[in-house]
Write a protein that holds these residues in place. Structure first.
Motif, mmCIF file in Angstrom:
data_model
loop_
_atom_site.group_PDB
_atom_site.id
_atom_site.type_symbol
_atom_site.label_atom_id
_atom_site.label_comp_id
_atom_site.label_asym_id
_atom_site.label_seq_id
_atom_site.Cartn_x
_atom_site.Cartn_y
_atom_site.Cartn_z
ATOM 1 N N LEU A 65 90.068 101.813 -14.288
ATOM 2 C CA LEU A 65 90.579 103.394 -14.525
ATOM 3 C C LEU A 65 91.087 102.777 -15.397
ATOM 4 N N VAL A 66 91.777 101.803 -16.065
ATOM 5 C CA VAL A 66 92.188 101.761 -17.410
ATOM 6 C C VAL A 66 91.269 101.670 -18.276
ATOM 7 N N THR A 67 90.323 100.285 -18.211
ATOM 8 C CA THR A 67 89.479 100.213 -19.257
ATOM 9 C C THR A 67 89.128 101.439 -19.715
ATOM 10 N N ASN A 68 88.745 102.449 -18.611
ATOM 11 C CA ASN A 68 87.928 103.779 -18.850
ATOM 12 C C ASN A 68 89.380 104.467 -19.908
ATOM 13 N N TYR A 69 90.009 104.744 -19.448
ATOM 14 C CA TYR A 69 91.260 104.961 -19.886
ATOM 15 C C TYR A 69 91.787 104.965 -20.835
ATOM 16 N N VAL A 70 92.118 103.478 -22.009
ATOM 17 C CA VAL A 70 92.131 103.099 -22.728
ATOM 18 C C VAL A 70 90.921 103.588 -23.855
ATOM 19 N N ILE A 71 89.598 103.300 -23.761
ATOM 20 C CA ILE A 71 88.150 103.877 -24.500
ATOM 21 C C ILE A 71 87.818 105.316 -24.366
ATOM 22 N N TYR A 72 88.806 106.282 -23.248
ATOM 23 C CA TYR A 72 88.727 107.568 -23.741
ATOM 24 C C TYR A 72 89.711 107.752 -24.792
ATOM 25 N N ALA A 73 91.151 107.085 -25.118
ATOM 26 C CA ALA A 73 92.134 107.455 -26.170
ATOM 27 C C ALA A 73 91.159 106.460 -26.784
ATOM 28 N N MET A 74 90.519 106.137 -27.541
ATOM 29 C CA MET A 74 89.555 105.648 -28.619
ATOM 30 C C MET A 74 88.794 106.917 -29.109
ATOM 31 N N ASP A 75 88.076 107.253 -27.930
ATOM 32 C CA ASP A 75 86.920 107.922 -28.021
ATOM 33 C C ASP A 75 86.810 109.222 -27.765
ATOM 34 N N GLY A 76 87.892 109.384 -26.544
ATOM 35 C CA GLY A 76 87.925 110.808 -26.206
ATOM 36 C C GLY A 76 86.662 111.541 -25.253
ATOM 37 N N ILE A 77 86.052 110.372 -25.052
ATOM 38 C CA ILE A 77 84.910 110.157 -24.190
ATOM 39 C C ILE A 77 85.263 109.604 -22.522
ATOM 40 N N GLY A 78 85.742 108.159 -23.046
ATOM 41 C CA GLY A 78 85.295 106.559 -21.461
ATOM 42 C C GLY A 78 84.420 106.241 -21.453
ATOM 43 N N LEU A 79 84.089 105.630 -20.014
ATOM 44 C CA LEU A 79 83.059 105.535 -19.887
ATOM 45 C C LEU A 79 82.731 106.115 -18.485
ATOM 46 N N PRO A 80 82.153 107.298 -18.238
ATOM 47 C CA PRO A 80 82.237 107.837 -17.031
ATOM 48 C C PRO A 80 82.113 107.493 -15.718
ATOM 49 N N ILE A 81 80.544 106.242 -15.991
ATOM 50 C CA ILE A 81 80.605 105.899 -14.871
ATOM 51 C C ILE A 81 81.356 104.681 -14.010
ATOM 52 N N ILE A 82 82.262 103.722 -15.095
ATOM 53 C CA ILE A 82 83.583 103.257 -15.428
ATOM 54 C C ILE A 82 84.857 103.866 -14.229
ATOM 55 N N LEU A 83 84.806 104.864 -14.654
ATOM 56 C CA LEU A 83 85.803 106.321 -14.270
ATOM 57 C C LEU A 83 85.474 106.294 -12.613
ATOM 58 N N ALA A 84 84.189 106.530 -12.125
ATOM 59 C CA ALA A 84 83.198 106.999 -10.721
ATOM 60 C C ALA A 84 83.806 105.594 -10.260
ATOM 61 N N PHE A 85 83.260 104.493 -10.838
ATOM 62 C CA PHE A 85 83.483 103.020 -9.700
ATOM 63 C C PHE A 85 84.609 102.885 -9.615
ATOM 64 N N GLY A 86 85.710 103.117 -10.365
ATOM 65 C CA GLY A 86 87.243 102.725 -10.298
ATOM 66 C C GLY A 86 87.780 103.297 -8.913
ATOM 67 N N GLU A 87 87.545 104.398 -9.406
ATOM 68 C CA GLU A 87 87.741 105.447 -8.035
ATOM 69 C C GLU A 87 87.854 105.047 -7.160
ATOM 70 N N PHE A 88 85.943 105.116 -6.822
ATOM 71 C CA PHE A 88 85.625 104.455 -5.790
ATOM 72 C C PHE A 88 85.627 103.569 -5.274
ATOM 73 N N ILE A 89 86.386 102.332 -5.252
ATOM 74 C CA ILE A 89 86.808 100.806 -5.468
ATOM 75 C C ILE A 89 88.487 101.319 -4.646
ATOM 76 N N ARG A 90 88.749 102.103 -5.442
ATOM 77 C CA ARG A 90 90.698 102.587 -5.571
ATOM 78 C C ARG A 90 90.186 103.224 -3.929
ATOM 79 N N ALA A 91 89.440 104.285 -3.502
ATOM 80 C CA ALA A 91 88.831 105.260 -1.942
ATOM 81 C C ALA A 91 89.057 103.752 -1.580
ATOM 82 N N LEU A 92 87.727 102.996 -0.931
ATOM 83 C CA LEU A 92 87.636 101.763 -0.052
ATOM 84 C C LEU A 92 89.063 101.165 0.336
ATOM 85 N N ALA A 93 89.300 100.491 -0.941
ATOM 86 C CA ALA A 93 90.629 100.130 -1.041
ATOM 87 C C ALA A 93 91.790 101.079 0.131
#
Length: 482
Positions: free
Chosen positions: A252-280
């Motif tokens: 999630l931090v990786t996605n939002y850092v990239i998002y802060a730079m380009d306004g798009i981020g990496l949606p697949i990284i965001l979804a993967f991070g949320e999925f892992i946290r849900a499992l945890a």
């Protein structure tokens, strides 16, 4: 044809540029629909500093397209989207507020006073005429607001025949690019983000650092438990949950850092991070349930236990409420399991009482806050507040478990006294008699010293009428640790 419409969004993926230029939240693609009114995007703009940059291009033979800007008050977007059914009514709703310039006519012949979209007529490689519009809008309001963008082709001042073909709407076709920002480009933590997202990156980063510290603590405690042969599956589940949650936060931090730079981020990284946290989170909840039932405390194997459904969704949606209800239901089973374990083993009553009391806020806080967030928090701060609360609740649960399971002499509630070398302890096992405290100081059987209990299962032979279990105690010299 009017009822059969298709909206095609083709979003481009942009990568971080070496020059560190920031461009705001971006939506870019092609919109094609048989409908005459289509939702585009939304963004929570800060008053005075919120800005929208737009570019639209569509064939000249299409009817005039209009970019409509609705804000979040009940008489605007909610009414336009839910109550009004025709494109004309939705446009008229904004026409009554013409002084706010909420209608942008994407037509080069419309005067500036009406709402010109800064359009020109251009030709493509095939000499076809297109209308190309580019402009900027600054949002000024009494407070920060959500703004909803829609595209329509039902200009009330335009000839109806131009908008219709065989009594059906010609529809909408537009190649578009939207850039939405707040503040100045130098404000790296604010510029790209919607107002309700300003604290998400800082809070994710802060809790990522805290959970990295937790991992170090887990390693030390795990090593201590392992040397005493007390590193049970319960502790493994907690460790895996902490590690999984930390990995999810890293994504999630990786996605939002990239998002802060380009306004798009990496949606697949965001979804993967949320999925892992849900499992945890689910793994930690499962650990609480089985620990409440006495796994690795009064028994090494559980009897048949229910398999709870696992649902992950946003708190504002129906699945979010179901998840909150499931969490409260899990709390009921959690409390019942703790009480059953207390009845089974009175010597462990102090641990199960502390475990139930300290973990109850972990179960109750998210469902309560879902109600508070959805009905009492303003929508322009809801996402960041919910994010902080979720991180606090997750971190609290880990701290409680690590506190209760710390292998120190002053921890009177230390729960694990069943050795990892024991199996099938639930069959005829009595922890009160098997692990009764010895009054001799030199032979303390507290599970953290040099007494090893072992379980041996005899295999049935020619003389064995039934399978038997022999349990014995092998005493070894006490090993002192500093």
């Amino acid at each position: 044809m009017h009822g059969r419409s298709s909206v095609l969004f083709i979003f481009s993926l942009f990568f971080y540029q070496q020059n560190n230029n920031v461009h705001g939240k971006k939506a870019q693609g092609i919109l094609s629909s048989k409908r005459d009114f289509v939702y585009l995007d939304r963004f929570c703009f800060q008053s005075e500093t919120g800005a929208l940059e737009y570019t639209f291009k569509y064939p000249l033979f299409y009817p005039t397209q209009m970019l409509l800007l609705y804000f979040d008050s009940d008489e605007q977007w909610p009414r336009a989207w839910r109550e009004l059914s025709t494109c004309e009514d939705r446009v008229t709703l904004l026409t009554n507020h013409s002084d706010n310039h909420q209608i942008i006519f994407l037509n080069p012949y419309v005067p500036d006073s009406v709402g010109n979209g800064r359009c020109v007529i251009v030709q493509d490689a095939l000499k076809e005429n297109w209308i190309s519009c580019s402009g900027t809008r600054i949002f000024r309001s009494a407070r920060s607001r959500w703004w909803f963008l829609a595209l329509a082709n039902c200009d009330p001042n335009e000839d109806e025949e131009r908008r219709m073909y065989n009594n059906e709407s010609i529809g909408i076709y537009a190649e578009f690019a939207l850039t939405m920002t707040n503040g100045l480009p130098s404000e790296i933590l604010k510029y790209q983000f919607s107002i309700d997202e300003w604290l998400i990156l800082p809070s994710h980063t802060f809790f990522f650092a805290l959970q990295m510290i937790l991992i170090v603590i887990v390693m030390f405690i795990g090593k201590s438990l392992s040397t005493r042969r007390l590193y049970h599956n319960i502790y493994r589940m907690c460790a895996h949950s902490i590690i999984g949650n930390t990995i999810g936060l890293a994504f999630l931090v990786t996605n939002y850092v990239i998002y802060a730079m380009d306004g798009i981020g990496l949606p697949i990284i965001l979804a993967f991070g949320e999925f892992i946290r849900a499992l945890a989170d689910m793994l930690f909840m499962y650990m609480c349930l089985v620990l409440a039932r006495g796994l690795n405390v009064t028994k090494m194997r559980l009897t048949t236990y229910f398999d709870p459904a696992m649902v992950f969704a946003k708190s504002e949606s129906l699945p979010g409420y179901l998840l909150a209800l499931w969490r409260l239901t899990a709390w009921v089973f959690f409390v019942i399991a703790c009480q059953l374990s207390k009845n089974d083993s009175p010597t462990k009553a102090a641990f199960f009482t502390s475990f139930a009391l300290l973990m109850t806020p972990w179960f109750w806080a998210p469902p309560i806050f879902v109600i508070v967030a959805n009905f009492f928090l303003n929508n322009w701060v809801r996402a960041e507040v919910v994010n902080i609360v979720e991180n606090c609740v997750t971190f609290y649960g880990y701290i409680v478990f690590l506190y209760l399971s710390r292998p120190s002499d002053n921890n009177q509630n230390f729960p694990f006294h069943i050795r990892t070398t024991q199996v099938d302890v639930d069959t005829g096992f009595d922890p009160q008699t098997a692990y009764a405290q010895n009054t001799a100081e030199t032979n303390t059987n507290d599970g953290m010293h040099g007494v090893i209990e072992m379980t041996v299962r005899n295999k049935g032979g020619v003389h064995a009428a039934s399978e038997e279990v022999d349990r014995g105690i092998i005493e070894r010299p006490q090993i002192s640790s500093s």
